[in-house]
Structure formats: structure tokens, C-alpha cells
Enzyme design. Sequence first.
Site, PDB file in Angstrom:
ATOM      1  N   LEU A 131     -26.827   3.187  38.817  1.00  0.00           N
ATOM      2  CA  LEU A 131     -28.340   3.140  38.275  1.00  0.00           C
ATOM      3  C   LEU A 131     -28.323   2.358  37.070  1.00  0.00           C
ATOM      4  CD1 LEU A 131     -29.364   7.115  38.411  1.00  0.00           C
ATOM      5  CD2 LEU A 131     -30.514   5.164  39.601  1.00  0.00           C
ATOM      6  N   ASP A 132     -29.277   1.563  36.724  1.00  0.00           N
ATOM      7  CA  ASP A 132     -29.638   0.878  35.409  1.00  0.00           C
ATOM      8  C   ASP A 132     -29.366   1.699  34.264  1.00  0.00           C
ATOM      9  OD1 ASP A 132     -30.013  -1.448  36.707  1.00  0.00           O
ATOM     10  OD2 ASP A 132     -31.962  -0.999  37.011  1.00  0.00           O
ATOM     11  N   PRO A 133     -28.944   1.166  33.346  1.00  0.00           N
ATOM     12  CA  PRO A 133     -28.758   2.193  32.014  1.00  0.00           C
ATOM     13  C   PRO A 133     -29.845   3.024  31.519  1.00  0.00           C
ATOM     14  CG  PRO A 133     -27.681   0.076  31.453  1.00  0.00           C
ATOM     15  CD  PRO A 133     -28.561  -0.149  33.036  1.00  0.00           C
TER      16      PRO A 133
END
Length: 301
Positions: free
Chosen positions: A46-48
Site C-alpha cells: 500500500l502507498d504510504p
Amino acid sequence: MARRKKGRDVSGWLVIDKPAGITSNAVVNKIRWAFDAKKAGHAGTLDPEATGVLAVALGEATKTVPYITDALKAYRFTVRLGVATDTDDAEGRVLATSDLRPDDGQIDAALAQFVGDIQQVPPLYSAVKIDGQRAYKLARDGDTPELAARPLFVESLARVAREDADHVTLEMVCGKGGYVRAIARDLGEALGCLGHVRELRRVWSGPFDAEDGLTMAQIEAEAKDPALDRYLLPLETGLADLPELPCAPEAATRLRHGNPGRVNQGAEYGEEAWASCNGQPVAVGIYRAGELHPTRVFNLP
């Protein structure tokens, strides 16, 4: 000097409701530390700034990661219309703006082209490798590499809310390798108004649901406490999409040594399945004529 401990032989799945502001790898490292586990990995980055399901595998469960990575996943995300950014999300630099704002009917009509088997160009700021280097690193160094389109299966994509003229919230169910940021970017281009992701949440991933996820605060509060193990889901949770074929102890011994073993019928010839003995997973393999030919073997205590 005493040798450093390598960690515990602990195996299972943990569902984390990832908060914004932390990378997926940082979550895995924290989980490994909290459980004092020898080995850990996750099933899908997942993106930050994204939140939601991050499925973390410990020990022998890491061998089942590919089956979760390949499973369908659901995302709920809000698209900011009228603005394109270099990262295709709210963290990026604004590249262009538009005063055009489509109505709900135009949005719904445009979504249809992103359902089914589609081709998707990953965002420039992504982990895709180009000549051995990550695209995001090249982009940060000032390069603008050409990224090839990749196949993606999208089972569904629908509008679920329209907060105002500038924002629309969508839900998407898709297969492996999908970039939500690319969907927002391409939808904005298709509508002629530009767009990027403002908020993103993974609602579920295979058998794992965000509503069942632990928070990082819970993990940190009970770190190094053996009672933390109560949150672990069994290894076989990651095999939910494969047939289970029970076998006798003699066959289990053969399978654990990498040899074909006799199993109960319950799969088609050539189908991938997993064998269990007395309720414990033994191996994953290919079923042929009453035997399972192992491709992955589990070494549980």
C-alpha cells in the site's frame, strides 16, 4: 560473545489496518519486531498515505503470500477532479489544472471503459523496475522513463459518492498489480478534466477485511508479549481459494520430503490444491490421479 537470537518460529497471518504516513515495509518490520519472528512479509504494498488492509505473513505463512497477492482486492478511493499531479496523488507536484467538471452521468459512463481486462500504465512514481532501477527513484532523480502498459483485471468499478463538484468517491474490485492512482489519472484524462487520488483505502484483500484489522497502536502496546499470538490467523487462511485434500500420516511424511503423496479426492486433475494431515497444512501442489505433487512444503513445529 553470545550469538544473537534469530527470533521465534511463529507462523500465521496478521491483518493490519494500516494507517496513513507509514510504508508497508515499515509495518512489516514493526510486526517482526513485536512478535520477535524469524521471518515476515506482506501480500501487496500500500502507498504510504493509503490506509486499510495490509496482510502480514509470519514464518511458514510467507509461503502462502502469492495466493493472497493473486486474489481479488477491493479499494475505496476519492478522486480530486480538475488537477493532475506528477505522482497521481495529493502528495505530488501539480502539473496541470482544468475548470471542467463532469456530471455524475458522464462519470458513470466513463467508468465502463475501466472494467474487465484492461491495459494500465503504472504511475511514474511506482515500484516498477526499469533496467534494474525503481521507477520512483528515476523520477526523483529527474528522469521520465517510459513505462509499458500492463494487463489488469477489474471486476467492478462504481461511483459510491459525489461529495461536491471537485470530488467523487469510487469503489473498485480488481486483481493483481492494479494501481488505483493510475485509474484516477486515466479517468481524469478520459473525462477531459484531469484527476488524482486524494484518499485511498483497501477495504479487503482476498479473505482479509479491514474491519478485522489491528491497529499499529495495538501492536505496539502488546509488543514482545506472547499473548500477541492470539491475533494470528492460521497459515491455511492464505489458502482459502485452493481445495483442501486430507491425507494420512504416511502420505504427509512423503509430502514433507518433497515426494508425491496419496490424498483424498476433492480436486480436478492438474488443479492446484493443498494437503492437510489431522487439520495441519502439509504442502501445496498439483493434484494428479489421487496424489498431490508438492511445490511448497510447510515445516510447522
